[in-house]
Design a protein around this motif. Structure first.
Motif, mmCIF file in Angstrom:
data_model
loop_
_atom_site.group_PDB
_atom_site.id
_atom_site.type_symbol
_atom_site.label_atom_id
_atom_site.label_comp_id
_atom_site.label_asym_id
_atom_site.label_seq_id
_atom_site.Cartn_x
_atom_site.Cartn_y
_atom_site.Cartn_z
ATOM 1 N N TYR A 151 0.634 -1.525 0.312
ATOM 2 C CA TYR A 151 -0.143 -0.230 -0.072
ATOM 3 C C TYR A 151 1.120 1.366 0.013
ATOM 4 O O TYR A 151 0.380 2.207 -0.885
ATOM 5 C CB TYR A 151 -1.212 -0.212 1.136
ATOM 6 C CG TYR A 151 -1.295 1.035 1.040
ATOM 7 C CD1 TYR A 151 -2.542 2.220 0.808
ATOM 8 C CD2 TYR A 151 -0.901 1.352 2.888
ATOM 9 C CE1 TYR A 151 -3.150 2.986 0.868
ATOM 10 C CE2 TYR A 151 -2.129 3.339 2.944
ATOM 11 C CZ TYR A 151 -3.256 3.749 2.296
ATOM 12 O OH TYR A 151 -3.502 5.294 2.054
ATOM 13 N N ALA A 152 1.928 1.104 0.975
ATOM 14 C CA ALA A 152 2.861 2.730 0.946
ATOM 15 C C ALA A 152 3.926 2.677 -0.457
ATOM 16 O O ALA A 152 3.793 3.546 -0.754
ATOM 17 C CB ALA A 152 3.938 2.322 2.326
ATOM 18 N N GLY A 153 4.266 1.883 -0.875
ATOM 19 C CA GLY A 153 5.514 1.700 -1.829
ATOM 20 C C GLY A 153 6.661 1.187 -1.513
ATOM 21 O O GLY A 153 6.902 1.105 -0.345
ATOM 22 N N PRO A 154 7.283 0.748 -2.525
ATOM 23 C CA PRO A 154 8.745 0.001 -2.053
ATOM 24 C C PRO A 154 9.998 1.084 -1.299
ATOM 25 O O PRO A 154 10.612 0.185 -0.333
ATOM 26 C CB PRO A 154 9.609 0.229 -3.686
ATOM 27 C CG PRO A 154 8.787 1.189 -4.326
ATOM 28 C CD PRO A 154 7.054 1.044 -3.631
ATOM 29 N N GLU A 155 9.486 2.218 -1.036
ATOM 30 C CA GLU A 155 10.453 3.202 -0.583
ATOM 31 C C GLU A 155 9.619 3.620 1.585
ATOM 32 O O GLU A 155 10.662 3.886 2.375
ATOM 33 C CB GLU A 155 10.444 4.320 -0.733
ATOM 34 C CG GLU A 155 10.765 4.714 -2.063
ATOM 35 C CD GLU A 155 10.894 6.623 -2.507
ATOM 36 O OE1 GLU A 155 10.080 6.740 -2.597
ATOM 37 O OE2 GLU A 155 12.339 6.931 -2.751
ATOM 38 N N ARG A 168 6.362 12.002 -0.450
ATOM 39 C CA ARG A 168 5.003 10.996 -0.694
ATOM 40 C C ARG A 168 4.100 12.398 -0.274
ATOM 41 O O ARG A 168 3.934 12.870 1.088
ATOM 42 C CB ARG A 168 5.026 10.227 -0.235
ATOM 43 C CG ARG A 168 6.656 9.501 -0.468
ATOM 44 C CD ARG A 168 6.070 8.555 -2.222
ATOM 45 N NE ARG A 168 4.379 8.311 -2.109
ATOM 46 C CZ ARG A 168 4.393 6.484 -1.712
ATOM 47 N NH1 ARG A 168 5.414 5.915 -1.325
ATOM 48 N NH2 ARG A 168 3.192 6.352 -1.361
ATOM 49 N N ARG A 169 2.584 11.850 -0.934
ATOM 50 C CA ARG A 169 1.378 11.893 0.213
ATOM 51 C C ARG A 169 0.361 10.871 -0.121
ATOM 52 O O ARG A 169 0.185 10.093 -0.751
ATOM 53 C CB ARG A 169 0.828 12.536 -1.219
ATOM 54 C CG ARG A 169 1.466 14.418 -1.100
ATOM 55 C CD ARG A 169 1.312 15.159 0.233
ATOM 56 N NE ARG A 169 1.975 16.700 -0.067
ATOM 57 C CZ ARG A 169 3.258 17.050 0.132
ATOM 58 N NH1 ARG A 169 4.318 16.247 0.441
ATOM 59 N NH2 ARG A 169 3.521 17.685 -0.347
ATOM 60 N N LEU A 170 0.562 10.474 1.532
ATOM 61 C CA LEU A 170 0.119 8.955 1.327
ATOM 62 C C LEU A 170 -1.188 9.234 2.638
ATOM 63 O O LEU A 170 -0.629 9.859 3.928
ATOM 64 C CB LEU A 170 0.569 7.763 1.151
ATOM 65 C CG LEU A 170 0.026 5.880 2.083
ATOM 66 C CD1 LEU A 170 -0.746 6.255 0.034
ATOM 67 C CD2 LEU A 170 1.296 4.964 1.982
ATOM 68 N N VAL A 188 1.031 5.658 9.012
ATOM 69 C CA VAL A 188 1.842 6.370 7.958
ATOM 70 C C VAL A 188 2.660 7.681 8.257
ATOM 71 O O VAL A 188 1.476 9.215 9.021
ATOM 72 C CB VAL A 188 0.942 6.503 6.593
ATOM 73 C CG1 VAL A 188 1.984 7.546 5.560
ATOM 74 C CG2 VAL A 188 0.825 5.379 5.730
ATOM 75 N N GLU A 189 3.704 7.517 8.433
ATOM 76 C CA GLU A 189 4.252 9.173 8.658
ATOM 77 C C GLU A 189 5.270 9.254 8.000
ATOM 78 O O GLU A 189 5.984 8.747 7.742
ATOM 79 C CB GLU A 189 4.975 8.590 10.490
ATOM 80 C CG GLU A 189 5.623 9.602 10.851
ATOM 81 C CD GLU A 189 6.411 9.576 12.248
ATOM 82 O OE1 GLU A 189 7.778 10.477 12.532
ATOM 83 O OE2 GLU A 189 6.631 8.930 12.213
ATOM 84 N N ARG A 190 5.253 10.501 7.464
ATOM 85 C CA ARG A 190 6.599 11.563 6.562
ATOM 86 C C ARG A 190 7.730 12.286 7.236
ATOM 87 O O ARG A 190 7.119 12.854 8.182
ATOM 88 C CB ARG A 190 5.229 12.532 5.354
ATOM 89 C CG ARG A 190 4.181 11.970 4.656
ATOM 90 C CD ARG A 190 3.188 13.282 4.180
ATOM 91 N NE ARG A 190 4.439 13.957 3.281
ATOM 92 C CZ ARG A 190 4.073 15.162 3.431
ATOM 93 N NH1 ARG A 190 3.585 15.788 4.779
ATOM 94 N NH2 ARG A 190 4.868 15.884 3.014
ATOM 95 N N THR A 191 8.481 11.610 6.369
ATOM 96 C CA THR A 191 9.526 12.153 7.845
ATOM 97 C C THR A 191 10.535 12.687 6.281
ATOM 98 O O THR A 191 10.989 11.604 5.021
ATOM 99 C CB THR A 191 11.104 11.293 8.249
ATOM 100 O OG1 THR A 191 11.506 10.935 8.637
ATOM 101 C CG2 THR A 191 10.389 9.822 7.293
#
Length: 284
Positions: free
Chosen positions: A47-51, A81-83, A91-94
């Motif tokens: 769901y979140a992607g390979p990174e 990313r926007r998720l 999900v935590e953007r960092t």
């Protein structure tokens, strides 16, 4: 869709009585019944992607700390990313994506990052302290790595964590990394569990030395660490004079020669058990 399914056929198969189920947006589990833990992890990464990297409690579990558990899954993604968080996935953007550890094909944050991420989202000081100290005690990271991560990361929720790291640490945690490696070795060795960081005295009350690990029933001491310094030799001589069987292990052996260390400990325990126990005692 590429295999010929339409939105409708997928929706039909994902009904409550259908053979499939949707775990997260765009991610299907092609079977009925509850997903396994690994299926939940894999679905989150899809769901979140390979990174994306798994952090928090699930990362600590992947590194061997199974005492912790949670129903939520904490993921790190790049700040570009926007998720959105969905269902069991937070999900935590960092902007500080750590260097991932690949474990069985999934990407996990390193233990020091995972411990801080897990602890700063809790309010119970006991749970926070356990999460911070467990990876150090297991030899997975150092207190300096934990402190550096707290200093470099988001400051929200870290004031309590800083205070915990500034607390006076008891002797067994002073040299926690080698002791953590030693505990891993002991968990696989065919001998009883020892006591850790034990002061030994003669019957007359004379100090013999502090055993890194001690088997009181047979009078066996285990000395691990840097065996090339004078202190190590002096400890060995003092224990030998008191009649104590000593197994000496260098740090490099703890990390890279587990089977050899286990064999040495088993032999040492056998030798200690088959001779009169020395007249020494443990002090609190």
């Amino acid at each position: 869709m590429a295999a010929g399914h339409s939105n409708y056929s997928v929706a039909v198969r994902c009904r409550p009585d259908g053979p499939w189920q949707q775990l997260l947006p765009g991610v299907l589990l092609l079977k009925s019944g509850p997903p396994t833990r690994r299926q939940r992890l894999k679905a989150a990464v899809l769901y979140a992607g390979p990174e994306a990297q798994i952090t928090g409690v699930e990362s600590l579990r992947a590194h061997g700390l199974h005492a912790f558990d949670t129903n939520d899954l904490h993921l790190l993604i790049p700040s570009t990313r926007r998720l959105s968080s969905r269902d069991y996935v937070r999900v935590e953007r960092t902007s500080r994506m750590p260097r991932a550890r690949n474990i069985r094909g999934l990407s996990f944050a390193p233990p020091y990052r995972a411990a801080v991420d897990a602890a700063r989202n809790l309010r119970d000081p006991t749970e926070q302290r356990a999460l911070l100290y467990a990876p150090m005690d297991a030899g997975l990271c150092t207190i300096d790595q934990i402190r550096a991560e707290i200093d470099a990361g988001a400051q929200r929720g870290t004031a309590t964590l800083r205070a915990m790291l500034d607390e006076a640490m008891p002797p067994p945690l002073v040299n926690t990394v080698p002791q953590g490696w030693a505990k891993r070795v002991i968990s696989e060795a065919p001998i009883p569990r020892p006591e850790w960081h034990v002061p030994i005295h003669t019957e007359a009350g004379e100090a013999v030395g502090v055993a890194d690990a001690w088997w009181d029933a047979v009078g066996l001491a285990w000395d691990f660490g840097n065996q090339r310094d004078n202190c190590a030799r002096q400890r060995h001589e003092a224990f030998s004079r008191a009649g104590v069987v000593v197994v000496r292990t260098d740090v490099s052996e703890l990390r890279g020669n587990t089977d050899g260390v286990i064999l040495a400990l088993a032999r040492g325990y056998y030798n200690a058990a088959n001779r009169p126990r020395p007249t020494v005692h443990v002090t609190a």
